[in-house]
Design a protein around this motif. Structure first.
Motif, short mmCIF file in Angstrom:
data_model
loop_
_atom_site.label_atom_id
_atom_site.label_comp_id
_atom_site.label_asym_id
_atom_site.label_seq_id
_atom_site.Cartn_x
_atom_site.Cartn_y
_atom_site.Cartn_z
N TYR A 170 -2.29 0.93 13.58
CA TYR A 170 -1.16 0.10 13.18
C TYR A 170 -1.30 -0.21 11.70
O TYR A 170 -2.41 -0.46 11.21
N ASP A 171 -0.21 -0.16 10.97
CA ASP A 171 -0.24 -0.55 9.55
C ASP A 171 1.17 -0.95 9.13
O ASP A 171 2.16 -0.45 9.69
N VAL A 172 1.25 -1.84 8.14
CA VAL A 172 2.56 -2.24 7.64
C VAL A 172 3.10 -1.22 6.64
O VAL A 172 4.27 -1.29 6.25
N GLY A 191 -4.41 -1.94 10.65
CA GLY A 191 -4.49 -1.79 9.19
C GLY A 191 -5.18 -0.46 8.88
O GLY A 191 -6.04 -0.38 8.02
N CYS A 192 -4.76 0.59 9.60
CA CYS A 192 -5.46 1.88 9.55
C CYS A 192 -5.23 2.63 8.25
O CYS A 192 -5.96 3.57 7.93
N GLY A 193 -4.20 2.24 7.46
CA GLY A 193 -3.91 2.94 6.21
C GLY A 193 -3.68 4.42 6.44
O GLY A 193 -2.95 4.83 7.35
N PHE A 202 0.80 -1.23 0.00
CA PHE A 202 0.00 0.00 0.00
C PHE A 202 0.84 1.28 0.00
O PHE A 202 0.27 2.36 -0.12
N ALA A 256 -10.63 -2.90 9.40
CA ALA A 256 -11.59 -2.48 8.38
C ALA A 256 -11.02 -2.75 6.99
O ALA A 256 -10.08 -2.06 6.56
N ASN A 257 -11.56 -3.75 6.33
CA ASN A 257 -11.15 -4.11 4.98
C ASN A 257 -9.65 -4.36 4.88
O ASN A 257 -8.98 -3.91 3.94
N VAL A 258 -9.13 -5.08 5.85
CA VAL A 258 -7.70 -5.39 5.91
C VAL A 258 -7.45 -6.86 5.57
O VAL A 258 -6.54 -7.20 4.81
N VAL A 271 -10.80 5.52 8.66
CA VAL A 271 -11.68 5.00 9.71
C VAL A 271 -11.28 5.60 11.07
O VAL A 271 -12.13 5.98 11.87
N TYR A 280 -4.77 7.09 -2.30
CA TYR A 280 -5.67 6.05 -1.80
C TYR A 280 -7.13 6.51 -1.79
O TYR A 280 -8.02 5.83 -2.30
N HIS A 282 -6.57 -8.37 2.29
CA HIS A 282 -5.26 -8.00 1.74
C HIS A 282 -4.12 -8.82 2.36
O HIS A 282 -2.96 -8.62 2.01
N ILE A 283 -4.48 -9.69 3.28
CA ILE A 283 -3.45 -10.54 3.90
C ILE A 283 -3.58 -11.94 3.29
O ILE A 283 -4.69 -12.45 3.13
C1 LIG Z 1 -7.92 -1.34 1.88
S1 LIG Z 1 -6.79 -0.65 3.02
C2 LIG Z 1 -7.88 -0.25 4.37
C3 LIG Z 1 -7.35 0.89 5.18
C4 LIG Z 1 -8.29 1.37 6.28
N1 LIG Z 1 -8.57 0.30 7.23
C5 LIG Z 1 -9.58 1.91 5.70
O1 LIG Z 1 -10.63 1.28 5.88
O2 LIG Z 1 -9.51 2.95 5.05
C6 LIG Z 1 -5.92 -2.07 3.65
C7 LIG Z 1 -4.82 -1.69 4.61
O3 LIG Z 1 -4.36 -2.89 5.25
C8 LIG Z 1 -2.97 -2.78 5.42
N2 LIG Z 1 -2.39 -4.12 5.63
C9 LIG Z 1 -2.20 -5.10 4.72
N3 LIG Z 1 -1.62 -6.18 5.31
C10 LIG Z 1 -1.46 -5.86 6.62
C11 LIG Z 1 -0.92 -6.56 7.75
N4 LIG Z 1 -0.42 -7.80 7.65
N5 LIG Z 1 -0.91 -5.92 8.95
C12 LIG Z 1 -1.39 -4.66 9.06
N6 LIG Z 1 -1.92 -3.95 8.03
C13 LIG Z 1 -1.94 -4.54 6.83
C14 LIG Z 1 -2.50 -2.10 4.16
O4 LIG Z 1 -1.20 -1.56 4.28
C15 LIG Z 1 -3.60 -1.08 3.94
O5 LIG Z 1 -3.28 0.15 4.56
#
Ligand SMILES: C[S@@+](CC[C@H](N)C(=O)[O-])C[C@H]1O[C@@H](n2cnc3c(N)ncnc32)[C@H](O)[C@@H]1O
Length: 223
Positions: free
Chosen positions: A75-77, A53-55, A4, A112-114, A59, A11, A117-118
């Motif tokens: 927290y986010d990667v 996964g706050c991006g 991301f 939220a929608n994380v 949220v 985004y 993506h994993i």
């Molecule tokens: C679609 S975005 C959603 C962001 C935010 N939650 C929102 O609803 O706007 C997915 C997010 O998940 C994060 N993400 C993906 N894999 C992750 C992991 N293993 N741990 C934490 N965050 C992760 C991405 O970096 C990205 O910021």
């Protein structure tokens, strides 16, 4: 570099395009989730919430709006996404890509929608990690796209940052929670009506059982 990082600059714009079919912008969906947490999950106004996964903080920002006294951490990667979070929000919490920088004993952890993506093989680890950050009586909330909704699948197919997304049905999400020790689970389908049918939205609160929602919320707790 995390996946991301490349979307951190645009985004919100990409999200707005992908959900435009609903007549709403991404902010509507972030506010919807925050309202759900405030109404059904947060135990008290001054609780502590982790947005896992706050991006770029969409949220998180809405959580602060609906729970102004709460402490919101994130927290986010993706460090570049974290860098885009509104400085006023960052000043009131900790937003980090290193777990060790975060507190613990949260009243609620929100994903939220994380999860889509994993990678499937890594999802249980992520959920167990998120669950371990809960305090006594805390709740884990997972918001996910509903793969059974064709309009949701269409939006995901067209969204550049969802290119590698693998959607998951509620039963898979529930298994992760139960295996993390959060045996009490509650499923609510959410987001039913587009803006054109806005006048029907007051009904959404009573449609949580209906698998036609565009997304779902799964809440897990120990008891
Ligand atoms: C679609 S975005 C959603 C962001 C935010 N939650 C929102 O609803 O706007 C997915 C997010 O998940 C994060 N993400 C993906 N894999 C992750 C992991 N293993 N741990 C934490 N965050 C992760 C991405 O970096 C990205 O910021």
């Amino acid at each position: 570099m995390s996946e991301f990082d490349q979307f951190s600059d645009n985004y919100q714009a990409l999200l707005n395009v992908s959900v435009s079919i609903t007549g709403e912008a991404g902010e509507y969906f972030a506010a919807y989730k925050a309202k759900f947490v405030a109404a059904k999950v947060a135990p008290k106004p001054d609780c502590r919430i982790l947005d896992y996964g706050c991006g770029v903080g969409l949220v998180s920002g809405q959580l602060k709006r609906f729970l102004p006294q709460a402490r919101i951490d994130g927290y986010d990667v993706s460090q570049l996404s974290l860098d885009r979070i509104d400085p006023r929000l960052r000043a009131k919490g900790t937003f980090a890509c290193n777990m060790r920088d975060l507190g613990g004993a949260y009243d609620a952890v929100v994903l939220a929608n994380v999860l889509h993506h994993i990678e499937p093989h890594d999802r249980q680890r992520a959920i167990s990690e998120a669950a371990s950050l809960l305090g006594r009586g805390g709740k884990l909330v997972i918001f996910e796209h509903n793969p059974a909704n064709p309009l949701t699948r269409r939006a995901v197919d067209r969204c550049p940052f969802d290119e590698n997304a693998i959607l998951l049905p509620p039963r898979e999400t529930r298994e992760y929670l139960v295996r993390s020790g959060l045996r009490r689970t509650l499923l609510n389908y959410i987001v039913f009506f587009p803006r054109a049918l806005k006048w029907l939205r007051p009904l959404e609160g009573s449609l949580g059982w209906c698998p036609l929602g565009a997304q779902y919320a799964m809440v897990g707790s120990e008891t």
